[in-house]
Design an enzyme around this catalytic site. Structure first.
Site, PDB file in Angstrom:
ATOM      1  N   LYS A  52      35.298  44.042  46.229  1.00  0.00           N
ATOM      2  CA  LYS A  52      34.149  44.438  47.048  1.00  0.00           C
ATOM      3  C   LYS A  52      32.942  44.841  46.223  1.00  0.00           C
ATOM      4  O   LYS A  52      31.847  44.977  46.763  1.00  0.00           O
ATOM      5  CB  LYS A  52      34.556  45.554  48.013  1.00  0.00           C
ATOM      6  CG  LYS A  52      35.752  45.246  48.871  1.00  0.00           C
ATOM      7  CD  LYS A  52      35.588  44.018  49.750  1.00  0.00           C
ATOM      8  CE  LYS A  52      34.662  44.263  50.893  1.00  0.00           C
ATOM      9  NZ  LYS A  52      34.902  43.304  52.011  1.00  0.00           N
TER      10      LYS A  52
HETATM   11  N1  PMP Z   1      42.160  44.043  50.075  1.00  0.00           N
HETATM   12  C1  PMP Z   1      41.570  45.242  49.912  1.00  0.00           C
HETATM   13  C2  PMP Z   1      42.307  46.311  49.189  1.00  0.00           C
HETATM   14  C3  PMP Z   1      40.293  45.479  50.456  1.00  0.00           C
HETATM   15  O1  PMP Z   1      39.711  46.684  50.312  1.00  0.00           O
HETATM   16  C4  PMP Z   1      39.642  44.439  51.151  1.00  0.00           C
HETATM   17  C5  PMP Z   1      38.282  44.705  51.754  1.00  0.00           C
HETATM   18  N2  PMP Z   1      38.348  45.245  53.059  1.00  0.00           N
HETATM   19  C6  PMP Z   1      40.306  43.207  51.306  1.00  0.00           C
HETATM   20  C7  PMP Z   1      41.559  43.039  50.727  1.00  0.00           C
HETATM   21  C8  PMP Z   1      39.747  42.075  52.130  1.00  0.00           C
HETATM   22  O2  PMP Z   1      38.484  41.626  51.748  1.00  0.00           O
HETATM   23  P1  PMP Z   1      37.466  41.074  52.805  1.00  0.00           P
HETATM   24  O3  PMP Z   1      36.799  42.259  53.464  1.00  0.00           O
HETATM   25  O4  PMP Z   1      36.481  40.287  51.993  1.00  0.00           O
HETATM   26  O5  PMP Z   1      38.161  40.239  53.796  1.00  0.00           O
END
Ligand code: PMP
Length: 355
Positions: A60
């Protein structure tokens, strides 16, 4: 554990000196998995995109930097302003890190479920934190989203960059993560496996990779209890779950559910046990949702997408965050056994496990 030795170490050159730590967001390592796939009869080459190497420790960071830089370019925000964001933690850490370097005030609204470790890192980076009830529906005033909206109305010069709707979330992955994966594999990507939270990662990587290989298979992990998977009939449970960062009770605007070929529902136990195996057997210091992605990969290659289980195929799995966020959770044996996630069945890693 498979006893064959991985190939000899090839050391890579150190990157040049950077003006700020923000230069170390993106350009993350791609690392071959040498034991877990082999132990499960998976013959495809599996590579892990190690997003925990980003400056703030997660995938992120990429969207935090891009959302802030694009908002600066458009004149919407300037240093000294306040950035407010509802997040499961990692977007908050990314925003707090970029805010610390660039000089923004940062307020994060965070559901109670998210780990104390994330809160400590956010505090250390100078963010102000508001905890919200995990069970609050996304559209209720008490939810992390509802509270962020109220604060934004109350605080002058404050902005919600809104990872759920901001096109720079998937764009960070379409223009960044996907291009990196394509060049790191020298143009050999047959499939991508990733979990979905906002969906920015899977949507952006899918778009970016399909520019190069329109036939690439996209496999998404969605926890049992979430409603992101398609077809909707897969989403039979609305129970809570413990894996952090993936799954939602609404469909974020940035998620293109239909860009995914196959959605695989994942459970907490297999996710945490695979995350522990990634650490113990591959030396990859990742978080729990990385285990969910591995669980989806194993299920897909052994059931729905057997055509990918071939030595000529290359599959890339995204490992979104770091063990740092979960030291008192799945990394801790006592936490695992108190949640009944302990490996007491020889078949826990079977692709069909659903409990
Ligand atoms: N895994 C973790 C630990 C996350 O913090 C996130 C972000 N919410 C994700 C996966 C998924 O990413 P995205 O928001 O881009 O779908």
């Amino acid at each position: 554990m498979v006893s064959t030795q991985p190939p000899a170490v090839q050391r890579l050159p150190a990157p040049p000196a950077a003006e700020t730590v923000l230069a170390h967001i993106g350009a993350t390592p791609l690392v071959r998995l040498n034991r877990i796939p082999q132990s499960l009869g998976i013959e495809a080459k599996v590579y892990a995109k190690c997003e925990f190497f980003n400056s703030g420790g997660s995938v992120k960071d990429r969207i935090a930097l891009r959302m802030i830089e694009e908002a600066e370019k458009s004149g919407r925000i300037k240093p000294g302003d306040t950035l407010i964001e509802p997040t499961s933690g990692n977007t908050g850490i990314g925003l707090a890190l970029v805010s610390a370097v660039k000089g923004y005030r940062c307020i994060i609204t965070l559901p109670e479920k998210m780990s104390a470790e994330k809160v400590s890192v956010l505090r250390a980076l100078g963010a102000e934190i508001v905890r919200t009830p995990t069970e609050a529906a996304f559209d209720s005033p008490e939810s992390h989203i509802g509270v962020a909206k109220r604060l934004q109305q109350e605080i002058p010069n404050s902005h919600i960059l809104d990872q759920y709707a901001n096109p720079n979330n998937p764009l960070a992955h379409e223009l960044g993560t996907a291009e990196e994966i394509w060049s790191q594999t020298e143009g050999h990507v047959d499939a991508i496996v990733a979990g979905a939270g906002t969906g920015g990662t899977i949507t952006g990587i899918a778009k970016g990779i399909r520019k190069h290989n329109p036939d690439a298979t996209i496999i998404a992990a969605d926890p049992i209890g979430s409603i992101l998977a398609v077809p909707e009939s897969l989403n039979t449970s609305h129970e809570g779950y413990k894996v952090e960062g993936i799954g939602y009770d609404f469909i974020p605007d940035v998620l293109d559910q239909n860009i995914v070929n196959t959605w695989i529902k994942t459970n907490d136990k297999a996710s945490f046990l695979y995350a522990r195996r990634l650490i113990r057997e591959e030396g990859l210091l990742c978080g729990g949702s990385s285990g969910s992605a591995i669980s989806a990969l194993v299920e897909a290659l052994t059931t729905t997408h057997k055509e990918l289980n071939d030595p000529s195929k290359t599959v890339v799995v995204v490992l979104p965050d770091s063990v740092r966020n979960y030291i008192t959770k799945f990394v801790d044996d006592a936490w695992m056994s108190s949640n009944e996630f302990t490996d007491n069945s020889p078949s826990w890693s079977s692709a069909t496990i659903k409990d």
